[in-house]
Each structure stands twice: as structure tokens, then as C-alpha cells.
Design an enzyme around this catalytic site. Structure first.
Site, PDB file in Angstrom:
ATOM      1  N   PRO A   1      63.013   5.998  21.224  1.00 44.79           N
ATOM      2  CA  PRO A   1      62.690   4.588  21.436  1.00 44.79           C
ATOM      3  C   PRO A   1      61.851   4.022  20.292  1.00 44.79           C
ATOM      4  O   PRO A   1      60.819   4.581  19.930  1.00 44.79           O
ATOM      5  CB  PRO A   1      61.874   4.602  22.737  1.00 44.79           C
ATOM      6  CG  PRO A   1      62.097   5.949  23.337  1.00 44.79           C
ATOM      7  CD  PRO A   1      62.419   6.869  22.222  1.00 44.79           C
ATOM      8  N   GLU A   2      62.332   2.940  19.715  1.00 45.21           N
ATOM      9  CA  GLU A   2      61.601   2.221  18.680  1.00 45.21           C
ATOM     10  C   GLU A   2      61.309   0.824  19.228  1.00 45.21           C
ATOM     11  O   GLU A   2      61.483   0.589  20.415  1.00 45.21           O
ATOM     12  CB  GLU A   2      62.431   2.183  17.384  1.00 45.21           C
ATOM     13  CG  GLU A   2      62.880   3.577  16.948  1.00 45.21           C
ATOM     14  CD  GLU A   2      63.752   3.598  15.711  1.00 45.21           C
ATOM     15  OE1 GLU A   2      63.637   2.678  14.883  1.00 45.21           O
ATOM     16  OE2 GLU A   2      64.551   4.530  15.562  1.00 45.21           O
TER      17      GLU A   2
END
Length: 266
Positions: A2-3
Site C-alpha cells: 500500500p502506497e
DNA sequence: CGCAGCGCCTGAAGGC
DNA sequence: TGCCTTCAGGCGCTGC
């Protein structure tokens, strides 16, 4: 992985679930990476915010619950405790909802801080500007990149130059800006091109609900669709969408990296 | 003080 | 089929 776009999508999904809810009960995995979760029993969530890849939950007692999804972290509301073996923390809210934090690989983290004192979380403490903030402009980016001699991709991943860019969106932004990921010094014009590229790949990532390669899911369990729009990340061995040269895999700062040897010059 | 390098984790995928 | 190895990687920490 997850960014920013994935964390932003999670944040939006969590807002209506936690806002104004009081925590009646909580539990966690014994690791110090998750056990602070139980210290918020009795407090009420004022809402949910995001800084870079961190989720910030301000509480009505002046503290904040901080969550990082690591590689495989997910927030999921359930009505009954799930049988998932990977629940690392959970909170029972005053409307009966149980909010679970699941994290197969345990790279995620739950912390509780006083006010906005992030000194116990070094990356958050030293976090660079949000990419959509006005102070993230081309001149700032050029100066910030000039202050270190590390490879440009390493600097983007450091979170110090700009908040929220991880391996996927770094490869995408560098490709769009025609920049070699191992470049060390860039012109002001290239810095401005990179700024635009970063903002656009992140914005499109949010619009597509994030990139689901394997583990990432939003709060309602659905997958993102941005994985269908990637031009560069993970495309080594395939033709560059721009010039058809075969894209190349390398390792920069211990991260798998893809770039086009023809249209991403140093 | 800055930064390179290591350790944390587990499951999927590939080799034999 | 099944065992073993390799790979994925964000971030905290350590030590040069």
C-alpha cells in the site's frame, strides 16, 4: 504494497465507520508493533486522516492512533469476530462494529501518540510534504533532490523528499518523467516534470481505487483497478509503451526496479 | 550526522 | 507430489 493511493482509499472507507464512535473493547497480537491498539479503549474517534502512507486517527482525549499498513495490512469492519488467523488488532465500537486490522506478514504497525508528537515514528516524524500540497513545487523538489547524492529513486522512497511514494508509483513517475531511476543530478525542468508525474500517477491511482497486485484490498474488501494501468512497474521484459524498447529490470536501493533503457536517460 | 545494510515476516512460485 | 529455495518489500534500527 500500500502506497499513498491505497492508503487514501482505505482512509475514505474508514471515515464513516470510525468517526464519532467510541471504542468499547480492543485486543491485539502481543507484539509491541500491535499492542498499543488496546490502549485506546474508552476513547472516541474524531475522524481519520492520512499523512503519506500513515493513517492518523485523532481521539477525543488528545491522543492519536497511528496505523501503517506495511505490506499486507488491511482494515475490515465485521459484525462478528472473524476466524482469520491474521487479525493483529481489533476494536469493538459502540455501534457493535468490530474493526479488524489484518496483516499476514506483520510488516504493519499500530502506535498511539500524544497530540502530534511523532518522535516515536522516525519516518512519520521526518516526513516530506504531501504531493498535493502547494509547497510541493518544482523548485522545492529540485532543491530537495540536490541535497543528497543518493539515486533519485532511493530519495523518492525515503519519504523525506515527498510523502507517500513507494516502489510502484516511483517506477511509474520516473518512467513518465523520462528519468533514469539511478540519476543523481537533474535539471530544474526535469524536477518539474517529475513533480507533475508524481502528482498524476498518484491521482490516477486514487481514482482507480489503488493497485491490487496480490494483497491490497479496500475497507469493503474490493480490489483496486490501477494494476491494469501500469506502464512500467513489473513490466521488465515487455516493450516500453512509449518507444517499444524492451524494459529492463535492475536493483536500486535493494528494490526491484524497471525502466526503459531507451527513453529514460540519466 | 548521513546513509548503507540488515532484520523483520509469510506465502506464492519456481526448481528439481 | 513434495520439499527446498528464492522473492516480494516498507520501515526501524544499528553501526560505520
Amino acid at each position: 504494497m500500500p502506497e499513498l493511493p491505497e492508503v487514501e482509499t482505505v482512509k475514505r472507507g474508514l471515515a464513516s465507520i470510525v468517526t464519532d464512535r467510541r471504542v468499547e473493547m480492543a485486543g491485539s497480537h502481543p507484539s509491541i508493533k500491535f499492542s498499543p491498539a488496546t490502549t485506546v479503549v474508552g476513547a472516541r474517534f474524531n475522524g481519520v486522516n492520512r499523512r503519506g502512507k500513515y493513517l492518523l486517527f485523532p481521539l477525543d482525549d488528545g491522543r492519536q492512533l497511528v496505523a501503517h499498513l506495511g505490506m499486507t495490512g488491511q482494515f475490515r469492519p465485521v459484525s462478528e469476530p472473524s476466524s482469520s488467523a491474521h487479525v493483529r488488532a481489533w476494536w469493538r465500537l459502540d455501534d457493535g462494529t468490530i474493526l479488524e486490522f489484518r496483516d499476514v506478514r506483520r510488516f504493519g504497525r499500530i502506535a498511539v501518540v500524544q497530540g502530534d508528537d511523532y518522535s516515536s515514528l522516525p519516518t512519520l516524524h521526518a516526513l516530506g510534504p504531501e504531493p498535493f500540497d502547494p509547497d510541493f513545487d518544482g523548485l522545492y523538489l529540485w532543491k530537495a533532490l540536490r541535497s543528497s547524492s543518493a539515486a533519485i529513486k532511493t530519495q523518492l522512497l525515503s519519504q523525506k523528499v515527498v510523502a507517500g511514494v513507494g516502489n510502484i508509483y516511483a517506477d511509474e513517475a520516473l518512467w513518465r518523467a523520462h528519468l533514469h531511476p539511478d540519476a543523481r543530478r537533474i535539471t530544474k525542468a526535469k524536477a518539474e516534470a517529475l513533480r507533475i508525474a508524481i502528482i498524476n500517477v498518484l491521482k490516477e491511482g486514487i481514482e482507480n481505487g489503488g493497485t491490487t497486485l496480490r494483497d491490497y484490498r479496500s475497507v469493503d474488501g474490493s480490489e483496486g483497478s490501477n494494476q491494469h494501468s501500469l506502464d512500467c512497474y513489473g513490466q521488465a521484459g515487455s516493450p516500453c509503451p512509449r518507444c517499444s524498447t524492451v524494459m529492463v529490470r535492475s536493483v536500486i536501493g535493494a528494490r526491484a526496479t524497471t525502466h526503459c533503457p531507451s527513453c529514460q536517460k540519466r
